[in-house]
Design a protein around this motif. Structure first.
Motif, mmCIF file in Angstrom:
data_model
loop_
_atom_site.group_PDB
_atom_site.id
_atom_site.type_symbol
_atom_site.label_atom_id
_atom_site.label_comp_id
_atom_site.label_asym_id
_atom_site.label_seq_id
_atom_site.Cartn_x
_atom_site.Cartn_y
_atom_site.Cartn_z
ATOM 1 N N LYS B 204 -13.924 -0.787 5.884
ATOM 2 C CA LYS B 204 -13.478 -0.884 7.274
ATOM 3 C C LYS B 204 -12.167 -0.134 7.489
ATOM 4 N N SER B 205 -11.281 -0.199 6.524
ATOM 5 C CA SER B 205 -9.990 0.483 6.693
ATOM 6 C C SER B 205 -9.468 0.861 5.328
ATOM 7 N N ALA B 206 -8.556 1.833 5.324
ATOM 8 C CA ALA B 206 -7.985 2.286 4.047
ATOM 9 C C ALA B 206 -6.544 2.693 4.295
ATOM 10 N N ALA B 207 -5.726 2.523 3.286
ATOM 11 C CA ALA B 207 -4.317 2.910 3.428
ATOM 12 C C ALA B 207 -3.772 3.312 2.074
ATOM 13 N N TRP B 208 -2.931 4.338 2.100
ATOM 14 C CA TRP B 208 -2.248 4.772 0.891
ATOM 15 C C TRP B 208 -0.913 4.054 0.796
ATOM 16 N N SER B 209 -0.473 3.825 -0.428
ATOM 17 C CA SER B 209 0.880 3.286 -0.594
ATOM 18 C C SER B 209 1.857 4.450 -0.503
ATOM 19 N N PHE B 214 -1.091 3.781 -5.077
ATOM 20 C CA PHE B 214 -2.222 2.903 -4.831
ATOM 21 C C PHE B 214 -2.947 3.310 -3.570
ATOM 22 N N LEU B 215 -4.217 3.035 -3.593
ATOM 23 C CA LEU B 215 -5.021 3.213 -2.395
ATOM 24 C C LEU B 215 -5.672 1.874 -2.128
ATOM 25 N N ALA B 216 -5.372 1.314 -0.972
ATOM 26 C CA ALA B 216 -5.934 0.015 -0.634
ATOM 27 C C ALA B 216 -7.128 0.228 0.277
ATOM 28 N N ILE B 217 -8.250 -0.388 -0.071
ATOM 29 C CA ILE B 217 -9.465 -0.237 0.726
ATOM 30 C C ILE B 217 -9.857 -1.608 1.239
ATOM 31 N N GLY B 218 -9.924 -1.732 2.534
ATOM 32 C CA GLY B 218 -10.355 -2.999 3.108
ATOM 33 C C GLY B 218 -11.802 -2.878 3.543
ATOM 34 N N SER B 219 -12.571 -3.879 3.184
ATOM 35 C CA SER B 219 -13.999 -3.757 3.468
ATOM 36 C C SER B 219 -14.498 -4.960 4.252
ATOM 37 N N TYR B 220 -15.761 -4.871 4.652
ATOM 38 C CA TYR B 220 -16.347 -5.916 5.479
ATOM 39 C C TYR B 220 -16.602 -7.203 4.724
ATOM 40 N N ASP B 221 -16.492 -7.168 3.425
ATOM 41 C CA ASP B 221 -16.732 -8.423 2.700
ATOM 42 C C ASP B 221 -15.443 -9.202 2.506
ATOM 43 N N GLU B 222 -14.477 -8.956 3.368
ATOM 44 C CA GLU B 222 -13.214 -9.702 3.406
ATOM 45 C C GLU B 222 -12.386 -9.519 2.151
ATOM 46 N N LYS B 223 -12.558 -8.386 1.516
ATOM 47 C CA LYS B 223 -11.761 -8.173 0.306
ATOM 48 C C LYS B 223 -11.035 -6.843 0.418
ATOM 49 N N VAL B 224 -9.899 -6.800 -0.226
ATOM 50 C CA VAL B 224 -9.165 -5.542 -0.326
ATOM 51 C C VAL B 224 -9.199 -5.135 -1.786
ATOM 52 N N GLY B 309 -14.143 -8.761 8.091
ATOM 53 C CA GLY B 309 -13.636 -7.759 7.162
ATOM 54 C C GLY B 309 -12.177 -7.470 7.415
ATOM 55 N N ILE B 310 -11.660 -6.609 6.633
ATOM 56 C CA ILE B 310 -10.239 -6.298 6.703
ATOM 57 C C ILE B 310 -10.067 -5.155 7.688
ATOM 58 N N GLY B 311 -9.538 -5.479 8.824
ATOM 59 C CA GLY B 311 -9.419 -4.458 9.834
ATOM 60 C C GLY B 311 -8.106 -3.722 9.823
ATOM 61 N N MET B 312 -7.055 -4.389 9.374
ATOM 62 C CA MET B 312 -5.739 -3.750 9.399
ATOM 63 C C MET B 312 -5.113 -3.805 8.016
ATOM 64 N N LEU B 313 -4.553 -2.682 7.618
ATOM 65 C CA LEU B 313 -3.927 -2.587 6.294
ATOM 66 C C LEU B 313 -2.652 -1.800 6.467
ATOM 67 N N ALA B 314 -1.572 -2.271 5.885
ATOM 68 C CA ALA B 314 -0.363 -1.458 5.938
ATOM 69 C C ALA B 314 0.506 -1.766 4.733
ATOM 70 N N PHE B 315 1.021 -0.716 4.137
ATOM 71 C CA PHE B 315 1.948 -0.891 3.019
ATOM 72 C C PHE B 315 3.364 -0.893 3.551
ATOM 73 N N SER B 316 4.221 -1.628 2.875
ATOM 74 C CA SER B 316 5.618 -1.592 3.277
ATOM 75 C C SER B 316 6.252 -0.319 2.725
ATOM 76 N N PRO B 317 7.326 0.160 3.354
ATOM 77 C CA PRO B 317 7.869 1.456 2.937
ATOM 78 C C PRO B 317 8.476 1.463 1.544
ATOM 79 N N ASP B 318 8.830 0.285 1.035
ATOM 80 C CA ASP B 318 9.384 0.285 -0.324
ATOM 81 C C ASP B 318 8.308 0.031 -1.363
#
Lengths: 558, 425
Positions: B204-209, B214-224, B309-318
């Motif tokens: 559903k969503s993806a974000a880089w650190s 790291f690459l975080a992948i959020g999917s419809y099965d409620e897992k990152v 699922g995981i719709g929003m993903l965000a890494f902190s800047p540090d």
């Protein structure tokens, strides 16, 4: 053998008649009788003469005697007749026989008792065994029933298990089927999607063509003026060179990223290797020296040499800077070995500790236990000593505290001591206070004296000044006065007074705190009187002038 | 800058004073600042016109007319001198240059959520394309718009692409029907492909650190799932269950504080402050005891794009925290500690979360839930701040200033700027 005729002996009990009957019956039915267990009554008393009469009467004495003899001989007793064949009875032998018979009777009775006892015992045993048998039979029945029940349950569970397995298999098959359906549908959808997309693309192409063909003049950009590039450079043409440059740049970027990552990894690696080396050294130091305990490490003997060699090699040659496979493997293997040894060591220690709690032990443990015990004994002794000391001290203290309760005098003495001290203190306080007061007084007087001195000095100065003035004036007017007569005296007196004044002031100055304080103002006080008394003397002499001036000044002020 | 209907208003960020006022031809649909903050583009999709304004020279004007090609999207290039317009039906992307007045075309762009991606340093641009039912990715050099690489991807239907912050790796993920994420290096080589499972709805969503680790992948099965950059394999899997049982996570629950109104002081007509305090309820955070069960929303099963699922993903800047939202539990923000790879904090709000954004300088998260409060969380604690405004102000989205000192809170019709005090050290 002959029939066992029942030789009954007359009974002591009251039912002698029954026994008589019994015997007579026995005698009649002699051939049919075999060994029968009888209740042989005890030997007779004297009340059974009648019984004896039944067997042997007056008529058949001879017959009965011969019968008895026959019986006895058949039983193995000696004959009761005398040696000769005559009818003389051997009394001795008769008595012996009787004795023998009696003893035999006793034995038999005893035997009978024993047999009866045994009989009873066996009977009770039989009962007991029968009971046990019955119980065991019951138990067996119960357990059989239980077994059957459990078997039944087992069968049921197994059948359930089978059912569940079957269900699981069915479900799995279904899942597989559904997955197949999904995949087939997915491919179908993909195919349809592709077809639709192709149509859509065609439409788009068409539209694009139309849009491009129209060549709208509208599609344009209107800019007031060109804007400079952000970095100030001019735009460049696209050529092959630029392409190549772009590629180069891209690869440079990638390479720099990889290099950075590799550096990071190298640094991490180096750190980790250092840590591993440290750990290895520490593990080696933790382990006990292996050569002292060959029995514990006998299995590891051949292995021992390797890690030590490895250690030596690795430490000496600074191998951690290299990173080839073999070195890495060596390092990890050596650490694993050391770690295993350490683990074994720790386990052994744990075992030993647990064994200490239970019972017999190794040498090592015995030693340690003994040490422990010695130490504990020592500590206990110390504790005891300390306790005793404390006790004695407590006692002494108690005595100290308690003993005055008996004697009043000691109490008083103590009190007196305290009182004495208190009084001494009070004395000292008083003295101190007195001294303080004295000091205060002296200080006050001194200040007063100082003030007065100041004032008097001022007055003196003024007097002097006035006197000098007067002198000057008088000198100019009455020069011929015979003042010199008086003046020297006055001068002397004044000088004396002056001296005394100075002396007093010096005294005052020097010793303000001595208790001569109150004495000092006196001459000083008298001095002005003296000066007052002296007439307003004028002196022509130069030396005396200042003093006289002073005096006069003082007079005036006073 | 803000736009109202057809006017563009430019304000100063610290004083909110109006600096410039521009008038456009039509209602503005989209507005973007150029990267050097000298120009603003205003796109009017209905008209197909893009107007560019300059801050330095208010008289300067520029108008780009797409005409019959129509306009669907418009954006700046990273150098601030080119504008990329996407025409209708995604026929093509036109690159207009402000310096040279030249035009370039990119054909067959893909109509997906994130079709264009620029690297952080602005050197390269990746465009997703689709030709003949196959997905391709083209990498362009932004300085001269030369095609660098063009390669196909093994996806069914490419859904989104995103560059890693270090600019060397491009992540491309497939449509939600397939769980597949592909990682390409800058020169077009496939580095790795990751597929967690089949058949169920996928990414559903993806974000880089920020460190590209790291690459975080959020999917419809409620897992990152978190992939690491060395091996591109999964190193952690974060679950978002409805019940939180672990004692090491802190759960902050927003609780309404009923305002105490003294009846004696009530005056008629009610004063402004009183009225606002009566209608807007204060709220504060309470720490709930674990285990906590969160409010779950069951998604409608037969509709497309279900709210799960995981719709929003965000890494902190540090690089220390990851904030996620599970659409099944729309009221909670989950904050994960990346250093320990464990759940750190859960913020449970009263309303559904609209958006959250990290402060670009420090690990501070601002959350808005559609009411007139903005919520801030930092490792030191969290606070709920009431926007002091009369009437309703429903915050729909927020945006931080790049210095981390202030942020803009947007509602449907208004916006306000929230200034944060910096602690004197």
């Amino acid at each position: 053998m002959g029939d066992w005729k029942t030789i009954t002996v007359p009974v002591l009990s009251s039912d002698s008649k029954t026994t008589l009957q019994y015997t007579s019956e026995k005698r009649l039915s002699s051939p049919g009788m075999n060994s029968q267990v009888l209740r042989l009554p005890l030997p007779s008393s004297k009340s059974t003469h009648s019984f004896f009469g039944a067997f042997c009467t007056e008529e058949n004495i001879e017959q009965s005697i011969s019968y008895l003899n026959r019986e006895l001989t058949t039983l193995g007793f000696p004959s009761i007749y005398a040696e000769s064949k005559g009818k003389e009875l051997n009394l001795i032998s008769i008595i012996n026989c009787m004795n023998e018979l009696l003893t035999l009777q006793h034995k038999n009775l005893r035997a009978q008792e024993e047999i009866e006892m045994q009989h009873l015992k066996l009977g009770s045993d039989m009962d007991h065994l029968q009971n046990c048998y019955a119980k065991l039979k019951e138990q067996m029945e119960l357990s059989k029933r239980e077994i059957i029940g459990l078997q039944e349950r087992d069968r049921q569970l197994q059948s359930k298990n089978r059912n569940l397995h079957q269900l699981l298999k069915n479900e799995k098959d279904e899942v597989q089927k559904l997955q197949n359906i999904i995949s087939s549908r997915a491919t179908q959808y993909n195919h349809d999607m592709k077809r639709k997309e192709r149509e859509y693309n065609k439409l788009k192409e068409r539209l694009h063509q139309l849009v491009m063909n129209k060549k709208d003049k509208k599609i344009a950009m209107e800019v007031l003026n060109y804007v400079g590039r952000a970095d100030g450079k001019r735009g460049a043409w696209r050529t092959d060179k630029t392409e190549a440059r772009n590629e180069e740049e891209m690869y440079k970027v990638l390479l720099s990223d990889y290099e950075q990552r590799q550096k990071q990894l190298l640094v991490e690696n180096a750190e980790l290797k250092k840590v591993l080396q440290q750990m290895k050294k520490e593990i080696i130091s933790l382990l006990p020296p292996q050569k002292q305990k060959p029995r514990e490490r006998s299995e590891d003997g051949p292995v021992l040499s390797d890690p030590e060699e490895d250690i030596g090699e690795l430490n000496k040659e600074n191998m951690w800077e290299l990173s080839c496979e073999t070195v890495r493997e060596q390092l990890t293997n050596s650490i694993r070995k050391q770690w295993r040894m350490l683990k074994n060591h720790v386990e052994k220690l744990d075992n030993q500790v647990s064994r200490v709690h239970s019972g017999p032990l190794n040498e090592k443990d015995v030693i340690s236990r003994e040490d422990h015990e010695l130490e504990t004994e020592k500590l206990e002794l110390e504790i005891q000593q300390c306790k005793e000391m404390i006790k004695t001290q407590q006692q002494l203290l108690q005595q100290q505290l308690m003993s005055p309760c008996d004697d009043d005098t000691t109490l008083l003495l103590q009190d007196c001591y305290l009182l004495e001290e208190r009084e001494r203190l009070q004395e000292e306080w008083r003295l101190f206070r007195e001294q303080k007061k004295n000091f205060e007084k002296e200080r006050r007087s001194f200040t007063e004296a100082a003030i007065r001195l100041g004032l008097e000095r001022k007055a003196f100065e003024e007097d002097r000044g006035a006197w000098l003035k007067q002198q000057f004036l008088s000198m100019s007017t009455d020069y011929k006065h015979s003042e010199n007569v008086t003046t020297p005296s006055a001068f002397l007196g004044s000088s004396d007074q002056d001296n005394r004044l100075t002396k007093s002031t010096s005294q005052q100055r020097k010793a303000p705190c001595i208790s001569n304080g109150p004495v000092s103002p006196e001459p000083w006080q008298t001095a002005p009187y003296m000066t007052r008394n002296s007439p307003a003397s004028k002196e022509p002499a130069g030396d005396s002038k200042p003093s006289q001036w002073v005096e006069s000044g003082k007079e005036e002020t006073k | 800058a803000s736009c109202v209907q057809y006017r563009l208003v430019v304000r100063d960020a610290s004083t909110l004073q109006i600096l410039q006022l521009y008038t456009c031809l039509d209602q503005i649909q989209y507005m973007e600042w150029s990267s050097d903050s000298l120009f603003i583009l205003c796109a009017m999709y209905k008209r197909g016109v893009v107007q560019v304004w300059s801050l330095e020279q208010p008289d300067w004007h520029c108008k780009i007319d797409e005409g019959s090609a129509g306009l669907v999207a418009s954006c700046w290039s990273p150098d601030g001198r080119h504008i990329l317009n996407t025409t209708e039906f995604h026929l093509r992307i036109t690159v207009w240059s402000l310096c040279t007045k030249s035009v370039s075309y990119i054909k067959y762009p893909k109509a997906c959520q994130q079709g264009i991606a620029f690297t952080k340093d602005g050197r390269y641009m990746a465009v997703a394309e689709r030709r003949d039912c196959k997905d391709f990715i083209s990498i362009f050099v932004c300085s001269d718009w030369q095609l660098l690489r063009h390669f196909d991807t093994e996806t069914q239907d490419l859904f989104g692409i995103e560059w890693a912050p270090n600019g060397c790796v491009l992540a491309a993920w497939d449509t939600c029907l397939e769980y597949k994420i592909l990682l390409y290096s800058l020169d077009g080589r496939l580095l790795s492909a990751y597929r967690a499972y089949e058949w169920s709805l996928g990414i559903k969503s993806a974000a880089w650190s920020p460190s590209s680790q790291f690459l975080a992948i959020g999917s419809y099965d409620e897992k990152v799932r978190i992939l690491n950059h060395v091996t591109w394999k999964k190193i952690a899997e974060f679950e978002h269950p409805a019940t939180i049982a672990s004692t090491k996570t802190i759960v902050y629950k927003e609780v309404e504080k009923s305002p105490s109104v003294e009846t004696e002081r009530l005056s008629f007509p009610p004063t402004r402050t009183l009225a606002s305090s009566l209608f807007s309820t204060q709220s504060k955070y309470d720490i709930s005891q674990v285990p906590v069960s969160l409010h779950c929303v069951k998604p409608v099963a037969d509709r497309a794009n279900p709210k799960m699922g995981i719709g929003m993903l965000a890494f902190s800047p540090d690089n220390c925290f990851l904030a996620t939202r599970n659409d099944n539990i729309p009221n909670a923000v989950w904050i994960w500690d990346i250093q320990k790879l464990k759940l750190f904090v859960v913020l449970e709000q009263l309303c559904a979360i609209q958006s959250f954004q990290w402060d670009p300088r420090q690990p501070r998260l601002a959350v808005c839930t559609g009411n007139s409060k903005v919520y801030l969380w930092s490792p030191a604690g969290c606070v709920s701040v009431q926007v002091p405004v009369e009437g309703d102000f429903q915050i729909v989205s927020l945006s931080w200033h790049s210095s981390g000192d202030s942020m803009v809170l947007l509602s449907k019709d208004n916006f306000c700027v929230c200034y944060l005090e910096r602690e004197e050290v």
